[in-house]
Design an enzyme around this catalytic site. Structure first.
Site, PDB file in Angstrom:
ATOM      1  CB  SER A  90      -0.919   0.018   1.220  1.00  0.00           C
ATOM      2  OG  SER A  90      -1.515   1.305   1.372  1.00  0.00           O
ATOM      3  N   GLY A  91       0.604   2.156  -0.911  1.00  0.00           N
ATOM      4  CA  GLY A  91       1.389   3.372  -0.982  1.00  0.00           C
ATOM      5  C   GLY A  91       1.191   4.287   0.204  1.00  0.00           C
ATOM      6  CB  SER A  92      -1.833   5.836   1.728  1.00  0.00           C
ATOM      7  OG  SER A  92      -2.618   4.695   2.004  1.00  0.00           O
ATOM      8  CB  THR A 258      -1.411   0.319  -4.883  1.00  0.00           C
ATOM      9  OG1 THR A 258      -2.627   0.698  -4.219  1.00  0.00           O
ATOM     10  CG2 THR A 258      -0.407  -0.203  -3.858  1.00  0.00           C
TER      11      THR A 258
END
Length: 342
Positions: A90-92, A258
């Protein structure tokens, strides 16, 4: 106060999306690899229910568990727990974890840049944090290999009709919909409509299109629907607004790292973006992530892919101790359809 369980949590958000980090009170789950540990948490659900269900959690919350890394190159490792999934990446959440590690003093901070390597269930993630005055001001994440799956395929959605969609992977799996096909702008007033429609589209895509990661057959479903607004050309690439619907029915407050990676992989596959090009993604609340294609690559299976970078900002919002009274009748919490969906 008495408690039979106490979890130590540093709360954070990345460009608006909550990504709390468990820093103590939980032993590492069983498993020889981070993927096996992720699978245990997903199947067992005890920890997921405790931190994500009400009264401690809610549909808006993501929680990350720090665990000792398995890979010798990693400085730290984390397992992501989202409302319905325990995803590869997950990017965040990686931005939140990096912010907590540095701002919280778990990893020594160096100015002006601190470099570290995180291990996510989906693979190693290289991080560079721009730091000043004791604060990690911006996090740059070299994401896992991202790729286009199906391009320009038809999808039948009840109440909508036939949509033309793409599917892609950016650390998690997406069905991608151009909003020009829908009479629905990406704005805060339409958040509920987008969330509900996104769940319907995701379910339809899983039934009709399916997904299987070429190198990881365990990941065999589409997690999210990404609504993508029109693109504007910039000096370095493109910019555009997007909104990702997360099961069971909420819109990501951030631009979704993502999804940015998956969208860049699609644009690369369509010949729209090349190495070095950037994509500025704006969320439904106006926050931004900047994506960049670092290089073209291939999966172990030979499937074409890109190595993406995403960057954004994270902030710590509080320090919490989640406790459980042994007489609490709702030991695993609860979910109601008014916010969690049917």
């Amino acid at each position: 106060m008495r408690s039979c369980k106490t979890l130590h949590v540093i709360s954070a958000h990345a460009e608006g999306e909550v990504g709390d980090v468990i820093v103590g009170g939980v032993l590492p789950p069983p498993g020889d690899t981070l993927w096996e540990q992720r699978a245990f948490i997903a199947k067992d659900e005890t920890l997921r229910n405790f931190v994500l269900n009400e009264p401690r959690g809610g549909v808006f919350r993501h929680v990350n568990l720090l665990v000792p890394p398995k890979h010798p190159e990693a400085d730290a490792a984390f397992i992501i727990m989202e409302p319905e999934d325990t995803p590869p990446m997950s990017g965040s959440n990686s931005i939140c974890v990096s912010t907590v590690l540095l701002d919280g003093g778990l990893i020594p901070m160096q100015e002006p840049f601190t470099d570290l390597t995180l291990e996510a269930p989906g693979g190693l993630v290289k991080v560079r944090a721009a730091c000043r005055n004791g604060k990690a001001e911006r996090i740059f994440v070299q994401n896992v290999a991202s790729f286009a799956d199906k391009i320009g395929v038809s999808l039948e959605v009840d109440g909508i009709g036939t949509l033309t969609v793409d599917t892609a992977y950016g650390g998690d799996s997406f069905v991608v919909v151009d909003t020009e096909q829908l009479d629905l702008d990406i704005n805060e007033a339409n958040a509920k409509k987008l969330a509900q429609l996104g769940v319907k589209i995701t379910n339809a895509a899983n039934e009709q299109l399916g997904f299987s990661h070429p190198d990881n057959p365990d990941w065999d479903h589409i997690s999210f629907c990404a609504f993508c607004g029109p693109l504007t050309k910039t000096e370095t690439g493109f910019k555009g607004r997007s909104a990702v619907a997360i099961q069971p029915g909420k819109i990501d407050r951030s631009p979704t790292g993502t999804a940015v990676s998956a969208r860049m992989a699609l644009m690369a596959a369509k010949g729209m973006m090349q190495e070095g090009d950037e994509f500025e993604a704006e969320s439904i609340i106006g926050s931004t992530f900047t994506g960049k294609i670092l290089k073209h690559t291939k999966l172990e299976s030979g499937h074409p892919a890109i190595t993406p970078q995403i960057s954004g900002r994270g902030w710590i919002t509080g320090i919490h101790q989640h406790m459980l009274d042994p007489d609490d009748p709702w030991q695993e919490g609860y979910r109601l359809s008014d916010t969690w969906g049917a």
